[in-house]
Design a protein around this motif. Structure first.
Motif, PDB file in Angstrom:
ATOM      1  N   TRP A 247      55.062  85.525  44.985  1.00  0.00           N
ATOM      2  CA  TRP A 247      55.906  85.395  43.785  1.00  0.00           C
ATOM      3  C   TRP A 247      56.223  86.820  43.342  1.00  0.00           C
ATOM      4  O   TRP A 247      55.398  87.494  42.757  1.00  0.00           O
TER       5      TRP A 247
ATOM      6  N   LYS B 277      57.969  89.120  41.038  1.00  0.00           N
ATOM      7  CA  LYS B 277      58.687  89.345  39.778  1.00  0.00           C
ATOM      8  C   LYS B 277      59.214  90.779  39.711  1.00  0.00           C
ATOM      9  O   LYS B 277      60.116  91.069  38.920  1.00  0.00           O
TER      10      LYS B 277
ATOM     11  N   LEU C 116      58.698  83.026  47.266  1.00  0.00           N
ATOM     12  CA  LEU C 116      59.111  81.930  46.390  1.00  0.00           C
ATOM     13  C   LEU C 116      60.428  82.262  45.691  1.00  0.00           C
ATOM     14  O   LEU C 116      60.573  83.324  45.083  1.00  0.00           O
TER      15      LEU C 116
ATOM     16  N   LEU D 150      60.070  77.771  42.397  1.00  0.00           N
ATOM     17  CA  LEU D 150      59.274  77.832  41.175  1.00  0.00           C
ATOM     18  C   LEU D 150      59.614  76.692  40.234  1.00  0.00           C
ATOM     19  O   LEU D 150      58.736  76.142  39.544  1.00  0.00           O
TER      20      LEU D 150
ATOM     21  N   GLN E 267      53.433  76.601  36.620  1.00  0.00           N
ATOM     22  CA  GLN E 267      53.695  77.117  37.959  1.00  0.00           C
ATOM     23  C   GLN E 267      52.449  77.783  38.549  1.00  0.00           C
ATOM     24  O   GLN E 267      52.125  77.594  39.728  1.00  0.00           O
TER      25      GLN E 267
ATOM     26  N   ILE F  99      50.968  87.590  43.682  1.00  0.00           N
ATOM     27  CA  ILE F  99      51.877  87.653  42.533  1.00  0.00           C
ATOM     28  C   ILE F  99      52.085  89.112  42.137  1.00  0.00           C
ATOM     29  O   ILE F  99      51.143  89.813  41.765  1.00  0.00           O
TER      30      ILE F  99
END
Length: 391
Positions: A54, A56, A78, A83, A93, A111
């Motif tokens: 994930w 970000k 992802l 998500l 999530q 993450i």
């Protein structure tokens, strides 16, 4: 003589069951032998880990780490749609991703927060019973450490990333093999060594279960009354039973030795075969004595199987059958010296080192194993005679 013949008549009736047990333990012996021979070639591999990312951050740093992980793992980055399927809020999530790891959908969930490029802080999910968490995290940490060193050395961002990735890849792709502890200058053990090392467990299980299966049949009320109505003393009855058990045990040993010899025919280590066989003889006698002792205590086959498994597995793990003795803790080995399998493994190692069978060390291993056999046999005879006197 009638008791001796009765043993083999019952064995003939229950022969199919006994053969199934013997075949199963022969197969187990070969399976674990083949696994041990190839263990050094395949341990500590980092391939085929399923990783979900994930991201970000969406930065050059996170992109480079993802590329690095893709070289050795199955990586899924992802997307927003992925998500959205997991939940409407970030909390939901994260909970779903954590559940995916627990249920084996992913080995590792990585993450990257939005601030990752500034502080190098990331989070992940992995199960406690898997090495995936350590493997992936160690690879990322190695990459980040190298990146900091390269930046401190004056490299620009792109060059620092490339050099850090090269170092991380080199550390992960290093070939790792199990160390060889033999005194042969780096040569590995022959198949014959592994077969005989694991043979003590398989032989003991096959002999004990086989003998106890027959002994249970000999406790038929009608047969017991016929035996006790004869002119035979309880001492002769016990001796006949133990003699029949010992003959059956020798037959099982012969089958195992024959199969092992055929499998390793032509091997250079076949010259050590006689020493391996001599070292196996006390285990066979001990197994027959232990089976005789168990049969005097109970006629319940499930209890017999449970006790046999507990005793043989405990000895195998503590005495160096499944794990080499030089890799075990000294305290465990000290306790293992009070078990027959410890001395059997010592004998196997001496035979593998081509030590003479007349050497004091080898004879000590044989003698101590025979003492255990004598103790089990004596206990079985005493219990059998006391129960016969009680009746």
């Amino acid at each position: 003589m009638p008791v001796f013949k009765a043993f083999f008549k019952i064995l003939k009736v229950k022969g199919a069951i006994v053969l199934i047990y013997v075949a199963a333990f022969i197969a187990f012996m070969f399976g674990i032998t083949l696994q041990s021979e190839s263990a050094g070639e395949s341990m500590f591999q980092t391939k085929n880990l399923y990783v979900a990312v994930w991201d970000k951050s969406r930065s050059a740093l996170s992109d480079r780490i993802i590329q690095m992980l893709q070289g050795e793992n199955e990586v899924s980055v992802l997307t927003a749609d992925d998500l959205q399927k997991l939940g409407t809020t970030e909390k939901e999530q994260l909970r779903e991703l954590n559940d995916d790891v627990r249920y084996g959908v992913f080995d590792y969930v990585l993450i990257f927060p939005e601030t990752f490029e500034d502080d190098d802080q990331y989070s992940y999910f992995s199960t406690s019973d898997s090495s995936a968490g350590y493997i992936i995290s160690e690879q990322i940490d190695t990459f980040l450490k190298c990146l900091k060193i390269n930046m401190a050395a004056g490299m620009d961002g792109d060059e620092a990333l490339e050099k850090a990735a090269e170092v991380s890849d080199a550390s992960q792709n290093a070939e790792i093999r199990m160390a060889d502890f033999s005194d042969e200058g780096g040569s590995t053990h022959d198949s014959l060594y592994y077969l005989y090392r694991f043979m003590c467990y398989s032989v003991m299980m096959a002999i004990v279960i086989g003998i106890c299966t027959v002994m249970t049949g000999m406790k038929n009320d009608d047969l017991v009354r016929r035996i006790h109505c004869s002119a035979l003393s309880s001492q002769k009855i016990s001796l006949a039973r133990f003699s029949a058990s010992l003959l059956f045990a020798v037959g099982v040993m012969g089958l195992f030795v024959l199969i092992a010899s055929i499998y390793c025919l032509g091997s250079a280590d076949m010259s050590k075969n006689s020493a391996y066989i001599l070292n196996l003889v006390p285990v066979v006698i001990m197994s027959a004595a232990f089976a005789y002792l168990l049969s005097t205590l109970t006629a319940d086959e499930s209890i017999i199987n449970m006790i046999t498994n507990m005793v043989s597995l405990a000895m195998s793990f503590m005495c160096g059958v499944f794990i080499e003795q030089n890799m075990m803790q000294p305290g465990v080995l000290k306790a293992a010296q009070f078990m027959p399998f410890y001395w059997y493994v010592q004998g196997v190692d001496l035979a593998d080192a081509s030590v003479s069978v007349t050497s004091p060390a080898f004879l000590q291993c044989i003698g101590i194993q025979l003492l255990f056999a004598a103790a089990f046999a004596a206990a079985g005879i005493v219990i059998s005679r006391s129960r016969a006197a009680g009746k």
